[in-house]
Design a protein around this motif. Structure first.
Motif, PDB file in Angstrom:
ATOM      1  N   GLN A 113     -35.070  10.493  47.146  1.00 25.51           N
ATOM      2  CA  GLN A 113     -35.992  11.284  47.985  1.00 25.51           C
ATOM      3  C   GLN A 113     -37.382  10.646  47.889  1.00 25.51           C
ATOM      4  O   GLN A 113     -38.310  11.176  47.269  1.00 25.51           O
ATOM      5  CB  GLN A 113     -35.971  12.759  47.548  1.00 25.51           C
ATOM      6  CG  GLN A 113     -34.656  13.423  47.971  1.00 25.51           C
ATOM      7  CD  GLN A 113     -34.310  14.673  47.187  1.00 25.51           C
ATOM      8  OE1 GLN A 113     -35.093  15.138  46.363  1.00 25.51           O
ATOM      9  NE2 GLN A 113     -33.124  15.230  47.432  1.00 25.51           N
ATOM     10  N   LEU A 316     -40.670  13.705  54.783  1.00 26.96           N
ATOM     11  CA  LEU A 316     -40.362  13.672  53.349  1.00 26.96           C
ATOM     12  C   LEU A 316     -41.379  14.446  52.507  1.00 26.96           C
ATOM     13  O   LEU A 316     -41.017  15.049  51.487  1.00 26.96           O
ATOM     14  CB  LEU A 316     -40.294  12.208  52.885  1.00 26.96           C
ATOM     15  CG  LEU A 316     -40.002  11.970  51.413  1.00 26.96           C
ATOM     16  CD1 LEU A 316     -38.642  12.536  51.014  1.00 26.96           C
ATOM     17  CD2 LEU A 316     -40.054  10.482  51.099  1.00 26.96           C
ATOM     18  N   LEU A 336     -34.483  14.396  55.398  1.00 25.11           N
ATOM     19  CA  LEU A 336     -35.875  14.077  55.099  1.00 25.11           C
ATOM     20  C   LEU A 336     -36.221  12.695  55.649  1.00 25.11           C
ATOM     21  O   LEU A 336     -35.490  11.731  55.409  1.00 25.11           O
ATOM     22  CB  LEU A 336     -36.094  14.088  53.577  1.00 25.11           C
ATOM     23  CG  LEU A 336     -35.736  15.390  52.851  1.00 25.11           C
ATOM     24  CD1 LEU A 336     -35.682  15.154  51.348  1.00 25.11           C
ATOM     25  CD2 LEU A 336     -36.732  16.490  53.196  1.00 25.11           C
TER      26      LEU A 336
END
Ligand SMILES: [Zn+2]
Length: 342
Positions: A113, A316, A336
């Motif tokens: 991420q 994100l 994301l």
């Protein structure tokens, strides 16, 4: 570089982190086209799985190869590539048997991420595409990194075949893609267990023929009713709780197959109880690397559209909202998008 870091229960932050770089000659670094939040990320997020200090999060990824180590031969900078959430050499005996998530050299891929990600064992882990994909295919290609590969493994491990009667326990993203996979493998009847209207609708779109809202013993009893007291040929358990495991076993016919791909939390099976069911069990962390080439092909040919499972798209830097929405079941799965300049 900024990325997602979990500090403790429901405390996920988007903040400065070390920029990934090549550490070993077998590494690659990729620039992510998209990443997402996994159902399994919710276990530590909810505090149900302890963490050792601040933890970079994310393990689903696809994107453009930015840099490779000196030993990497099969992928090169500029290519678009997808890999599994476990790195594997793809050459050891377990890999050759198709169980790359049990690779003798396996390493978890963590910290996806974020805009950039280090992928160990790049030659064995990453599958490059011949050409850069169009943007509309990115969600479906991203899903192959874990969630779709896991749904496919659930159906494969439960030996779904043309004409099978299939039950899917769990209406999270993996369960829904288990429905899609069973459909693609030719199942005749697919019973999705869900009590959530939006998820029931997507299950139908993916190929479910019946919906059962009851769960636990009542759910298993309803499956027995629907199958004339026989049980299903294949049952896919995509949750990982005691109740869902028992519900799945009880819904399987003697001689049938039950797969389990939800990470078990507090599950205990009774040996004698299991003995008399005659059910065949197979599960574990999905060896998605085994399926990547075929699934990439199905997506590129427009045969499957697993990207539909993403019902929330966020930049994100709003990763915390992605976790919240999934935790509160407002979203099935959050995609994301890394920001251009991070
Ligand atoms: Zn291996």
């Amino acid at each position: 570089m900024k990325g997602a870091i979990l500090y403790g229960p429901r405390d996920i932050r988007f903040e400065e982190r070390e920029t990934p770089e090549i550490l070993n000659p077998t590494d690659a670094v990729i620039r992510l086209s998209a990443t997402c939040v996994c159902g399994s990320d919710l276990w530590p997020y909810r505090g149900a799985q302890p963490i050792k200090g601040p933890s970079p999060m994310g393990h689903e990824y696809c994107g453009i190869v930015e840099d490779v180590g000196s030993a990497v031969k099969s992928v090169k900078p500029g290519q678009f590539a997808i890999g599994s959430f476990f790195a594997s050499d793809n050459t050891c005996p377990h890999c050759r048997h198709g169980y790359q998530t049990s690779c003798q050299q396996k390493e978890p891929v963590v910290g996806a991420q974020a805009p950039l990600l280090r992928v160990p064992l790049a030659d064995g882990t990453l599958v490059p595409l011949a050409d850069l994909p169009s943007d509309d295919l990115i969600p479906s290609l991203l899903s192959l990194s874990d969630v779709m590969g896991t749904g496919w493994f659930a159906a494969d491990a439960a030996c779904v075949q043309a004409g099978s009667t299939v039950v899917v326990v769990g209406d999270g993203a993996v369960g829904l893609l288990g429905v899609l996979s069973a459909r693609q493998m030719g199942a005749e009847r697919i019973i999705a267990m869900s009590r959530h209207p939006a998820r029931q609708k997507l299950a139908r779109e993916f190929g479910a023929t019946d919906i059962v809202a009851e769960r636990g013993d009542e759910g298993a009893a309803r499956i027995m009713e629907l199958t004339n007291g026989v049980g299903a040929d294949s049952v896919l358990e995509c949750v990982g709780t005691q109740e869902s495991m028992m519900q799945a076993i009880d819904a399987t016919r003697p001689g049938g197959y039950m797969s389990y791909v939800g990470v078990p939390h507090g599950v205990e099976l009774n040996g004698a109880g299991l003995f008399f069911t005659h059910v065949r069990l197979h599960g574990g962390p999905a060896p998605v690397r085994r399926y990547l080439p075929d699934l990439i092909d199905l997506v590129l040919r427009g045969q499957i559209d697993p990207g539909k499972v993403f019902d929330l798209m966020l930049p994100l830097d709003q990763v915390a909202e992605g976790y919240r929405a999934m935790d509160e079941r407002r979203a099935i799965k959050a995609l994301l998008l890394p920001l251009a300049q991070t």
